[in-house]
Design a protein around this motif. Structure first.
Motif, PDB file in Angstrom:
ATOM      1  N   LYS A  63      43.932  45.719  36.789  1.00 56.63           N
ATOM      2  CA  LYS A  63      44.000  44.357  36.285  1.00 56.63           C
ATOM      3  C   LYS A  63      44.050  44.430  34.753  1.00 56.63           C
ATOM      4  N   SER A  70      46.719  40.339  41.990  1.00 62.36           N
ATOM      5  CA  SER A  70      46.221  40.392  43.376  1.00 62.36           C
ATOM      6  C   SER A  70      47.343  40.306  44.410  1.00 62.36           C
ATOM      7  N   ARG A  96      49.850  43.619  44.902  1.00 57.53           N
ATOM      8  CA  ARG A  96      49.376  44.994  45.008  1.00 57.53           C
ATOM      9  C   ARG A  96      50.047  45.799  46.128  1.00 57.53           C
ATOM     10  N   ALA A 109      42.019  48.096  41.256  1.00 59.73           N
ATOM     11  CA  ALA A 109      42.054  46.730  40.719  1.00 59.73           C
ATOM     12  C   ALA A 109      41.284  45.751  41.594  1.00 59.73           C
ATOM     13  N   THR A 110      39.976  45.925  41.638  1.00 58.69           N
ATOM     14  CA  THR A 110      39.085  45.060  42.443  1.00 58.69           C
ATOM     15  C   THR A 110      39.730  44.760  43.808  1.00 58.69           C
ATOM     16  N   TYR A 111      40.196  45.831  44.435  1.00 57.52           N
ATOM     17  CA  TYR A 111      41.080  45.745  45.596  1.00 57.52           C
ATOM     18  C   TYR A 111      40.263  45.992  46.877  1.00 57.52           C
ATOM     19  N   SER A 112      39.951  44.919  47.588  1.00 58.82           N
ATOM     20  CA  SER A 112      39.115  45.072  48.788  1.00 58.82           C
ATOM     21  C   SER A 112      39.868  45.769  49.910  1.00 58.82           C
ATOM     22  N   ARG A 163      45.447  44.648  55.024  1.00 58.44           N
ATOM     23  CA  ARG A 163      46.102  45.431  53.971  1.00 58.44           C
ATOM     24  C   ARG A 163      46.368  46.854  54.434  1.00 58.44           C
ATOM     25  N   SER A 179      44.408  36.900  47.312  1.00 52.40           N
ATOM     26  CA  SER A 179      43.080  37.525  47.247  1.00 52.40           C
ATOM     27  C   SER A 179      42.285  37.218  48.518  1.00 52.40           C
ATOM     28  N   THR A 180      41.312  38.059  48.820  1.00 52.69           N
ATOM     29  CA  THR A 180      40.465  37.808  49.994  1.00 52.69           C
ATOM     30  C   THR A 180      39.601  36.554  49.834  1.00 52.69           C
ATOM     31  N   PRO A 181      39.055  36.254  48.636  1.00 54.81           N
ATOM     32  CA  PRO A 181      38.276  35.016  48.533  1.00 54.81           C
ATOM     33  C   PRO A 181      39.107  33.758  48.777  1.00 54.81           C
ATOM     34  N   TYR A 185      42.709  35.505  37.551  1.00 52.27           N
ATOM     35  CA  TYR A 185      41.410  34.850  37.397  1.00 52.27           C
ATOM     36  C   TYR A 185      41.215  34.233  36.021  1.00 52.27           C
ATOM     37  N   THR A 232      35.400  34.158  43.495  1.00 49.31           N
ATOM     38  CA  THR A 232      35.891  35.498  43.791  1.00 49.31           C
ATOM     39  C   THR A 232      34.666  36.415  43.803  1.00 49.31           C
ATOM     40  N   ASP A 233      34.893  37.723  43.650  1.00 45.43           N
ATOM     41  CA  ASP A 233      33.780  38.659  43.732  1.00 45.43           C
ATOM     42  C   ASP A 233      32.801  38.474  42.577  1.00 45.43           C
ATOM     43  N   GLU A 292      32.768  42.845  49.867  1.00 41.90           N
ATOM     44  CA  GLU A 292      34.076  43.321  49.401  1.00 41.90           C
ATOM     45  C   GLU A 292      33.927  44.787  49.001  1.00 41.90           C
ATOM     46  N   TYR A 316      35.543  47.891  47.463  1.00 35.12           N
ATOM     47  CA  TYR A 316      36.699  48.195  46.608  1.00 35.12           C
ATOM     48  C   TYR A 316      37.248  49.589  46.888  1.00 35.12           C
TER      49      TYR A 316
END
Ligand code: GLU
Length: 278
Positions: free
Chosen positions: A46, A90, A93, A107-110, A115, A159-161, A181, A198-199, A224, A226
């Motif tokens: 990010k 997000s 990705r 990158a804060t990637y859950s 995915r 994003s997941t959120p 964000y 978000t997270d 989450e 990562y």
């Protein structure tokens, strides 16, 4: 003779077409490990998340995930100055990985099953949870259970959120989806949304930028994990990245990197996650 020539021309055309496909994503063919052997890596991070993945005014990269990327690259034999960082929003990705635009993404990637149908994950290297960020003076939103009355909630596409809000809170809130964000934070500051979701660690990065202005509220309402996203099926690179994450945790660099980039933990200690070699 003539047929033979046409035939050969045909083969040539196929070869050109194949080469074009291999280069389709803008980077050459080969796995991340191949690229590392050649001495260079392209890593998605990010660019706008303070403390995690951030590109400053001078074009320098800072943050916990930048340090993780550098450490992993080092274990793959690539010096920091041979890394090209690319912004990995997000929603882009999976595509960036599948196209070969990046070797891997930090990158804060859950890690999620959905995915995993398109990409693989090393890690996790960190565990976060979905949270809410509001203005300091807001007393109405105190946690996920207070999301009633059609409040405006900002999150990021892909994003997941954002997906969690659509799946579980759609009837109670209005979801405003943007590309990153920092746009949500702007919307929160200007009063055009009531909260950002978000997270927790992502939100904490922004609130830390302007202490006293924004606050995290309520309990975390998801888990989450990562992961470092990479091309599906590239088992060799995945094993190497998993080894690197374990080494980073074991030699203390994992915790040190967090404290140096994200902030001191005071007396708190971080619990390192267990790598999942699925
Ligand atoms: N960890 C979540 C995700 O991967 C939210 C953070 C982000 O959008 O990068 O979707």
């Amino acid at each position: 003779m003539r047929i033979n020539r046409i035939f050969r021309l045909g083969i040539g055309a196929i070869a050109v077409a194949l080469a074009a496909t291999a280069c389709g994503g803008g980077s050459d063919a080969g796995t991340a490990t191949d690229h590392a052997r050649e001495g260079k890596l392209t890593i998605g991070i990010k660019f706008d998340q303070p403390g995690l993945g951030f590109r400053d005014k001078d074009g320098a990269y800072q943050g916990y995930e930048v340090e993780i990327a550098k450490y992993v690259a080092g274990k793959l034999g690539v010096q920091s100055d041979k890394i090209t960082f690319k912004e990995a929003p997000s929603a882009k990705r999976e595509t960036m990985i599948m196209n070969g635009e990046v070797d891997f993404i930090v990158a804060t990637y859950s890690i999620t099953d959905g995915r995993k149908e398109k990409v693989d994950f090393a890690g996790p290297y960190f565990v976060a949870g979905q949270a809410l960020l509001v203005k300091k003076e807001n007393t109405e939103i105190t946690g996920v259970e207070s999301l009633v009355g059609n409040k405006k909630l900002c999150s990021v596409k892909g994003s997941t959120p954002a997906q969690n809000v659509k799946d579980n809170y759609a009837k109670d809130v209005q979801l405003v989806e943007v590309d990153n964000y920092s746009q949500c934070i702007e919307a929160l500051r200007s009063g055009s949304v009531d909260a950002v979701t978000t997270d927790d660690i992502v939100l904490a990065g922004y609130s830390g930028q302007s202490p006293g202005e924004l606050k995290l509220v309520g309990k975390l309402f998801t888990t989450e994990r990562y992961g470092i996203g990479l091309k599906k099926g590239d088992q060799e690179t995945r094993t190497k990245i998993n080894d690197a994450i374990e080494a980073m945790i074991a030699d203390g660099s994992w915790q040190k990197a967090f404290e140096e980039t994200f902030g001191s933990l005071g007396t708190m200690t971080l619990t390192p996650p267990t790598v999942d070699r699925y």
